[in-house]
Design an enzyme around this catalytic site. Structure first.
Site, PDB file in Angstrom:
ATOM      1  N   LYS A 202       0.873  -1.179   0.000  1.00 56.86           N
ATOM      2  CA  LYS A 202       0.000   0.000   0.000  1.00 56.86           C
ATOM      3  C   LYS A 202       0.906   1.224   0.000  1.00 56.86           C
ATOM      4  O   LYS A 202       1.707   1.418   0.916  1.00 56.86           O
ATOM      5  CB  LYS A 202      -0.898  -0.014   1.230  1.00 56.86           C
ATOM      6  CG  LYS A 202      -1.760   1.229   1.299  1.00 56.86           C
ATOM      7  CD  LYS A 202      -2.793   1.112   2.384  1.00 56.86           C
ATOM      8  CE  LYS A 202      -3.622   2.379   2.461  1.00 56.86           C
ATOM      9  NZ  LYS A 202      -4.609   2.304   3.526  1.00 56.86           N
ATOM     10  N   LYS A 260      -2.041  -1.448  -3.911  1.00 57.80           N
ATOM     11  CA  LYS A 260      -2.933  -0.286  -3.846  1.00 57.80           C
ATOM     12  C   LYS A 260      -2.127   0.994  -3.913  1.00 57.80           C
ATOM     13  O   LYS A 260      -1.160   1.098  -3.168  1.00 57.80           O
ATOM     14  CB  LYS A 260      -3.700  -0.367  -2.529  1.00 57.80           C
ATOM     15  CG  LYS A 260      -4.598   0.810  -2.265  1.00 57.80           C
ATOM     16  CD  LYS A 260      -5.216   0.681  -0.889  1.00 57.80           C
ATOM     17  CE  LYS A 260      -6.002   1.947  -0.623  1.00 57.80           C
ATOM     18  NZ  LYS A 260      -6.551   1.971   0.692  1.00 57.80           N
TER      19      LYS A 260
END
Ligand code: PBG
Length: 337
Positions: A202, A260
């Site tokens: 992330k 992400k």
């Protein structure tokens, strides 16, 4: 100089692009409703459906209307939803106390979903930012986001979600060791069948802006509180480090791993798809949604074509699962063809 004659052109790739049915046979990547997860936002109250200004077409729902939306998604064949809470300021504090309240808004929403649409997978967000008055994913002390103390809260939070009926726990905080801590806590409490979707790579991205508007969860910078998430989320410049995170999350017991945001990190998705022995997910995040929506609203992009191209590209890079705010639209488009 030699010129090419017509007779030399034995190989003509255009032959397989001539008609739609030839293009169907030639197509390497399929996008299906099977690949889609819809993120949803829940708020307190009854009969509430508030549009998120920076995410046109996305709403914060009170539990009663959330359930209706979930039923519609299930009827469209979407396998699951990723649930996030938007809490009022007075429910937030420095220790994110509300995060582990079994009677809080979020576990109540999970119970309501599992009661009314039992087959629809509920994926729960495990991170402290929606509950933290500092707007961080971990506890802030002395200007630091403290790791190990945060892990204890995350582990308890995961057990609360499992008890409420969560099918999949999705830690989105990027603390070190969280997958192992959550797996251990779940197993100790008997939740051996509750899966973990790890937000493995992330990135500290500018593209979460609209999501933070939706939850009012941006880090609240001050002398004491860091104004960004760069000490825990990854540097957008790095991909080798993502493979290190992948090795750790797999070793700690992740059942699915996620990259992400999605579109700026297709190379990372590709590398994960080559090395991971569990499904790879990609989160097409709020800013990615907002960009397409804004351009389409101005008449600068054709929305359906842009969304299909983008999500197909995420699949082509190697994602098995796509979390996207376009899930409902995509399911409708894919059904009609
Ligand atoms: C925070 C969290 C964020 C998102 C999902 N979980 C934002 C952040 O890290 O600040 C972003 C999702 C999106 O932008 O669509 N735990």
């Amino acid at each position: 100089m030699q010129t090419t004659t017509i007779a030399d052109l034995v190989v003509r790739p255009r032959r397989m692009r001539r008609t739609e049915n030839l293009r169907r046979l030639n197509r390497e990547t399929r996008l299906s409703v099977d690949n889609l997860i819809a993120p949803l936002f829940v708020i307190p109250g009854k009969g509430q459906k508030e549009e998120i200004v920076s995410m046109p077409g996305q709403y914060r729902f009170s539990i009663d209307l959330l359930v209706e939306e979930a039923q519609a998604l299930a009827e469209l064949g979407i396998p699951g939803v990723a649930l996030f809470p938007a809490l009022p300021e007075e429910s937030k504090d420095k220790m994110a106390t509300e995060a582990t309240n079994p009677d809080g808004l979020f576990p109540s929403a999970v119970r309501a979903l599992k009661k009314s649409v039992p087959e629809l997978l509920v994926i729960t967000d495990v991170a402290l930012d929606p509950y933290s008055s500092d707007g961080h994913d971990g506890i802030v002390r002395g200007g630091q986001i403290v790791n190990d103390e945060t892990l204890e809260i995350l582990a308890r939070m995961a057990v609360v979600h499992a008890e409420a009926g969560a099918d999949v726990i999705a830690p989105s905080d990027m603390m070190d060791g969280r997958i192992g801590a959550i797996r251990t806590a779940l197993d100790e409490e008997g939740w051996t069948n509750t899966a973990i979707l790890a937000y493995t790579a992330k990135y500290a991205s500018a593209y979460y802006g609209p999501f933070r508007d939706a939850l009012d969860s941006a880090p609240r910078a001050s002398d004491e509180i860091p104004g960004d998430k760069k000490t825990y989320q990854m540097d957008p410049a790095n991909s080798r480090e993502a493979l290190r995170e992948l090795a750790l999350d797999l070793a700690e017991g992740a059942d699915m791993v996620m990259v992400k945001p999605a579109v700026n990190y297709l190379d990372v998705i590709y590398q994960f798809s080559r090395t991971s022995d569990v499904p790879v997910a990609a989160y097409h995040v709020s800013g990615e949604y907002a960009m397409i929506k804004a351009a389409a609203r101005n008449g600068w992009l054709e929305e359906k074509a842009a969304v299909l191209e983008t999500t197909t590209a995420i699949r082509r890079a190697g994602a098995d699962v796509i979390l996207t705010y376009f899930a409902r639209n995509l399911a409708e488009w894919l059904r009609k063809g």
